[in-house]
Design a protein around this motif. Structure first.
Motif, short mmCIF file in Angstrom:
data_model
loop_
_atom_site.label_atom_id
_atom_site.label_comp_id
_atom_site.label_asym_id
_atom_site.label_seq_id
_atom_site.Cartn_x
_atom_site.Cartn_y
_atom_site.Cartn_z
N ALA A 35 -21.97 -19.53 40.96
CA ALA A 35 -23.14 -19.38 40.10
C ALA A 35 -22.45 -18.90 38.62
O ALA A 35 -23.09 -18.91 37.67
CB ALA A 35 -24.11 -18.37 40.44
N VAL A 36 -21.41 -18.67 38.57
CA VAL A 36 -20.63 -17.91 37.51
C VAL A 36 -19.88 -19.35 36.78
O VAL A 36 -19.02 -19.99 37.50
CB VAL A 36 -19.54 -16.65 37.76
N PRO A 37 -20.00 -19.33 35.22
CA PRO A 37 -19.23 -20.25 34.51
C PRO A 37 -17.77 -20.24 35.18
O PRO A 37 -17.28 -19.11 35.05
CB PRO A 37 -19.56 -19.95 33.24
N PRO A 38 -17.01 -21.38 35.32
CA PRO A 38 -15.46 -21.15 35.58
C PRO A 38 -14.66 -20.66 34.47
O PRO A 38 -15.18 -20.86 33.11
CB PRO A 38 -14.97 -22.56 35.70
N ARG A 39 -13.57 -20.05 34.47
CA ARG A 39 -12.51 -19.70 33.66
C ARG A 39 -11.86 -20.60 33.16
O ARG A 39 -11.86 -21.72 34.01
CB ARG A 39 -11.72 -18.67 34.27
N GLY A 40 -11.47 -20.70 31.86
CA GLY A 40 -10.61 -21.77 31.32
C GLY A 40 -9.21 -22.14 32.19
O GLY A 40 -8.67 -23.14 32.04
N ILE A 41 -8.88 -21.17 32.88
CA ILE A 41 -7.61 -21.29 33.72
C ILE A 41 -7.69 -21.72 35.09
O ILE A 41 -6.73 -21.89 35.62
CB ILE A 41 -6.68 -19.88 33.73
N ASP A 42 -8.96 -22.35 35.43
CA ASP A 42 -9.25 -22.63 36.75
C ASP A 42 -9.76 -24.18 36.76
O ASP A 42 -9.64 -24.62 37.96
CB ASP A 42 -10.34 -21.76 37.36
#
Length: 369
Positions: A35-42
């Protein structure tokens, strides 16, 4: 509380024609069930991770000079300063020129590189002019008997770098050496010193690290290990001088997959024990203990971002991090692992914001062909 699943698919092709070589690699990385927006490094739907051309120039007596140009990964020494950033789902790449010379027992690399900024779309990654690095890195086994020796200089420039004392342009130079030996008794010791300019102030920073382990001739072949690091922090956030060490591009899971603490302003003691339950199955238990090196500085994440300012706390102790890992590799193509880490918070976190212990569980599968 959060759960997520990460996928990474990487496919490469390697063409060698005499002394000329072309290497290309695509990657596609995804995150879901969260439910959490993905990090840019993933997350990166599809992009060119590596694409470089290489030419070898044979010299006399098995000496070779190789020139490489294009997008590529780097893994230098023990990965404390430059790494592929394994841990996050998207590995690190650079648009770079690389010239390296090899002969028996010796290698030296000359490098100039721009960071490739990751974007989440399709074929939209590009090198950035805001962050670049360069240097010389040499490795030899001819100086100190059984010990291998690394000697290096690395330069780094960033348009805007944030620390606890503020945000400014950074030009940093690192000189260091590493002594290491593999085998039943393994040694990896490293010392690095940094100088340069941060805004209008001088940089003076350093790190000292020791990693030793011994495999015992006992049932289950236990290996006892001990790591310890001293990584400098800023001594006075009110002046323009900066003593916080910058690890540039360290390995992503620097202190385990839980990845809460990064290598800056830190004193760290990390004992471990590993046993081989079978030829394919191993079990590891480790316990990491963290303190702040300087009370004038905060703590930083693996991505070098400031996680907690130290302005509101005089506490030096940061926390405990025990962990276990069960790894199974039935063959050289397939591997599985189960890992769990627990981070216990301290008064430092209570005094600097919301605080709660963290339990991290991870199951991983890797297939190489």
């Amino acid at each position: 509380t959060n759960t997520w699943r990460l996928h990474r698919y990487m496919l490469h092709t390697d063409w060698q024609m005499g002394n000329f070589r072309v290497f290309g690699q695509l990657h596609s990385t995804w995150q879901n069930f969260t439910a959490v927006p993905p990090r840019g490094i993933d997350v990166d739907e599809l992009d060119i991770h590596q694409l470089f051309a290489e030419y070898k120039i044979p010299l006399r007596e098995n000496q070779i000079l190789t020139a490489r140009l294009g997008r590529q990964e780097f893994w230098l020494g023990s990965r404390r300063l430059v790494s592929v950033r394994e841990g996050p789902n998207v590995r690190l790449a650079f648009d770079a020129a690389r010239l390296y010379y090899t002969r028996s027992g010796f290698r030296v690399d000359a490098i100039y590189a721009h960071l490739v900024a990751n974007e989440a779309g399709v074929f939209d990654n590009a090198a950035t002019d805001q962050e670049r690095w360069w240097g010389l890195y040499s490795v030899t086994d001819r100086l100190l008997g059984p010990l291998n020796v690394d000697l290096y200089y690395l330069g780094f420039h960033s348009e805007l770098r944030a620390y606890d004392q503020g945000q400014s342009n950074e030009l940093r130079h690192t000189v260091g050496t590493r002594f290491w030996k593999n085998g039943a008794f393994r040694v990896n010791a490293e010392v690095a010193y940094q100088f340069g300019r941060y805004g209008s102030g001088d940089i003076r920073a350093y790190t000292v690290s020791l990693d030793i382990s011994k495999k015992l001739a006992l049932p289950l072949s236990p290996t006892l290990g001990l790591k310890t690091e001293l990584i400098s922090g800023d001594q006075n956030r009110e002046n323009e001088e900066l003593q916080t060490f910058n690890a540039f591009y360290p390995r992503g899971a620097y202190f385990g997959l839980i990845a809460l603490i990064g290598p800056a302003n830190l004193i760290d003691i990390h004992p471990s024990v590993n046993v081989n339950l079978t030829n394919q199955l191993s079990f590891t238990f480790d316990w990491d203990i963290f303190w702040r090196h300087s009370l004038e500085d905060g703590i930083y994440g693996p991505n070098k971002a400031l996680e907690r300012s130290g302005q509101d706390s005089e506490q030096r102790f940061i926390g405990h991090q025990p962990g276990v890992e069960l790894a199974y590799a039935p063959n050289r193509y397939l591997s599985f692992s189960l890992e769990s880490s627990y981070f216990g918070t301290s008064l430092f976190f209570d005094e600097t914001g919301n605080s709660a212990p963290v339990l991290h569980l991870a199951a991983s599968t890797r297939f190489k062909f």
